[in-house]
Design a protein around this motif. Structure first.
Motif, PDB file in Angstrom:
ATOM      1  N   LEU A   1       0.818  -1.207   0.000  1.00 37.52           N
ATOM      2  CA  LEU A   1       0.000   0.000   0.000  1.00 37.52           C
ATOM      3  C   LEU A   1       0.855   1.261   0.000  1.00 37.52           C
ATOM      4  O   LEU A   1       0.459   2.291  -0.555  1.00 37.52           O
TER       5      LEU A   1
ATOM      6  N   ARG B   1      -0.926  -0.513  -8.854  1.00 36.71           N
ATOM      7  CA  ARG B   1      -2.040   0.150  -8.189  1.00 36.71           C
ATOM      8  C   ARG B   1      -3.189  -0.794  -7.866  1.00 36.71           C
ATOM      9  O   ARG B   1      -4.151  -0.406  -7.204  1.00 36.71           O
TER      10      ARG B   1
ATOM     11  N   LYS C   1      -3.901  -1.499  -4.037  1.00 33.96           N
ATOM     12  CA  LYS C   1      -4.353  -0.254  -3.399  1.00 33.96           C
ATOM     13  C   LYS C   1      -5.768   0.098  -3.852  1.00 33.96           C
ATOM     14  O   LYS C   1      -6.597   0.552  -3.046  1.00 33.96           O
TER      15      LYS C   1
END
Length: 560
Positions: A341, A370, A373
């Motif tokens: 994260l 990404r 996250k």
């Protein structure tokens, strides 16, 4: 199951070496020193390419006589030791096992120390250690560099399959792959140009073919089911299982290659219910599905992309009421979910570089890093619990649980009322609602921001949060009456019982409704037991067998 008596005999016969440490530790041992040895042996096991090392308590380090040890006697003490020590090691890695065995009536403890992960130096309280004869010293720079500069493991998915041809690939998968390739690269390559490529050119440009030969990644993503034999003994299979509330299997199905087409078939099995209202009132203006489409697809794609196919394991996908579980074999490359994260920019390396590149070309994943996250962010926006990542560094497995239901309305209300919480704070608060172990850093941070209060299993959202989220009645119920009030109730019971005294069950019947509402009956009884013991230490009551009797001091407290 391992025979640990045989293991001990083997270690004794080979005496102490760089990956074995004997200690008498008859009555006690400094935990800080144990942590230093953990660091030293973990680093040494890495350098010598061992999977693990051993620390043995209850054996004299010079004579190798079995002395026995009373160190941390009991399973609870050993589990707490592991939890406490993990706060100070790299990536919270700790002993794979701590096994007590008995030799001629003497207790011996075997600590199984995992090798530090590839390219990672193991630290204890910020310092990396090495053995120097019978003592310890900081790990020298040469060995640090040797660990950090270890060459990457060869990409299994990039290996060529000499006996495979384009005829081994599925026609529908190839057509779908070309459509996806054009979509991904539409900004720099025209669709007409992609269509003009022959099949060999297309496969080469998408990293599925090299030097005119098919890669293993091409078999996984595009291969006909019959082509699986050409990458034997690898297992390329996803097993979907449906379980009920009791975790009893109701249905299952196996799905094979080509994975490019398989994913939709697997996801079609999910019973993704339409939700209109959650406990506590409506949380969204219209309706929404129980699971976010991006989340469930990304989690499955990640399992395919990061599976260690050399382990010959299936990817598992379990659907249970209110949650989905994905499991695959292999290390979690970022190390911890917090690192994943926190990381900014593209991931530096992948286990299956060739496979991942192909999945990027075919619009299955991206390499920006990404995905994880985004999954956490989407769950937060839906006011659902954070995903659980079960990372077993020793067994080299990764499990992910995605929730499609509320666990704790207080957590949900907190997410609704505050948009200033960071994603990491949401992750930590999520651990509170699930009563999961947390690092000292996380606990101190949440306490400092007055988001939680209490200690250990009694950690809960704070009164301030309860006020902010309009949950003071629920907070009061969960908190239970103050200790002083409970004491007065028990003293009144003791006074009324007179010379007969009272049992713990009598006290439980008296104060049960006043105990914290978050505890189950067994935990409430234990909590009450601690109160009675404390009252005894304070001289308010005294025990006679199984009965408690009020003392003169206790009587005086009632009259006050």
């Amino acid at each position: 199951m391992d025979n640990y008596n045989d293991i001990l005999n083997h270690l004794l016969s080979h005496y102490e070496n760089e990956v074995v440490e004997f200690k008498a530790a008859q009555n006690s041992y400094d935990v800080d020193d144990l942590g230093k040895y953990f660091s030293a042996l973990s680093n040494e096991a890495n350098l010598r390419e061992h999977d693990f090392a051993w620390i043995v308590f209850g054996v004299d380090n010079k004579t190798h006589e079995i002395t026995g040890t009373n160190f941390k006697n009991g399973e609870m003490a050993l589990n707490k030791l592991k939890q406490d020590m993990s706060q100070h090691t790299t990536d919270n890695l700790i002993f794979r096992e701590i096994v007590p065995i008995f030799v001629d009536g003497k207790r011996v403890l075997l600590f199984k120390v995992p090798a530090s992960p590839r390219n990672i130096v193991m630290h204890w309280k910020g310092i990396a250690y090495a053995r120097d004869g019978e003592s310890l010293k900081p790990l020298n720079q040469t060995k640090r560099d040797e660990i950090r500069n270890q060459p990457p493991i060869p990409d299994w998915t990039a290996q060529l399959v000499p006996n495979a041809t384009i005829a081994d690939l599925d026609e529908l998968a190839l057509a779908t792959a070309r459509v996806m390739y054009k979509k991904v690269h539409s900004s720099n390559i025209s669709g007409e140009e992609v269509d003009s490529w022959n099949m060999e050119e297309f496969l080469s440009n998408s990293n599925m073919m090299r030097d005119g030969q098919i890669t293993r990644a091409a078999i996984l993503l595009l291969g006909k089911p019959s082509s699986l034999d050409k990458i034997h003994p690898a297992v390329a299979q996803i097993t979907w299982t449906l379980e009920d509330e009791e975790e009893i299997v109701q249905d299952y199905e196996h799905f094979g290659i080509p994975f490019l087409l398989t994913v939709d078939k697997v996801l079609a099995k999910i019973r993704n219910m339409t939700m209109r209202e959650l406990p506590g009132g409506t949380l969204f203006p219209d309706t929404m599905k129980q699971y976010d489409e991006y989340t469930i697809r990304e989690a499955l794609h990640n399992a395919i992309a990061h599976q260690d196919y050399t382990m010959q394991q299936r990817i598992v996908f379990v659907e249970s009421p209110g949650k989905l579980y994905y499991g695959n074999g292999g290390d979690f490359i970022p190390g911890t979910i917090e690192k994943a994260l926190d990381h900014k920019g593209p991931q530096r390396h992948f286990r299956n570089e060739c496979l991942c590149k192909g999945m990027v070309h075919f619009n299955m994943i991206d390499t920006v890093g990404r995905g994880i996250k985004k999954i956490f962010t989407l769950q937060r926006e839906r006011f659902f619990p954070m995903p659980d990542y079960d990372i077993d560094k020793e067994e080299k497995t990764v499990g992910v649980t995605i929730y499609g239901k509320v666990i704790d309305e207080r957590y949900t209300a907190l997410l609704k009322s505050s948009n200033k919480l960071t994603l990491k704070e949401c992750l930590w608060l999520d651990a509170v609602q699930k009563h999961r172990p947390m690092t000292k850093v996380a606990l101190e941070h949440l306490r400092e921001k007055k988001l939680i209060e209490g200690k250990g299993k009694d950690t809960n959202i704070s009164l301030g949060v309860a006020r902010m989220t309009h949950q003071v009645p629920q907070y009061t119920k969960n908190k239970g009456l103050a200790y002083e009030t409970l004491v007065k109730l028990i003293l009144q019971l003791a006074h009324n019982a007179g010379e007969d005294g009272f049992k713990r069950n009598d006290a439980f019947e008296t104060v049960e409704n006043a105990l914290p509402g978050t505890k189950n009956p067994k935990e409430k009884l234990a909590y009450l037991g601690r109160i009675l013991l404390r009252m005894g230490v304070d001289g308010l009551i005294k025990a006679k067998g199984r009965f408690w009797h009020i003392t003169e001091k206790g009587e005086s407290e009632i009259r006050v």
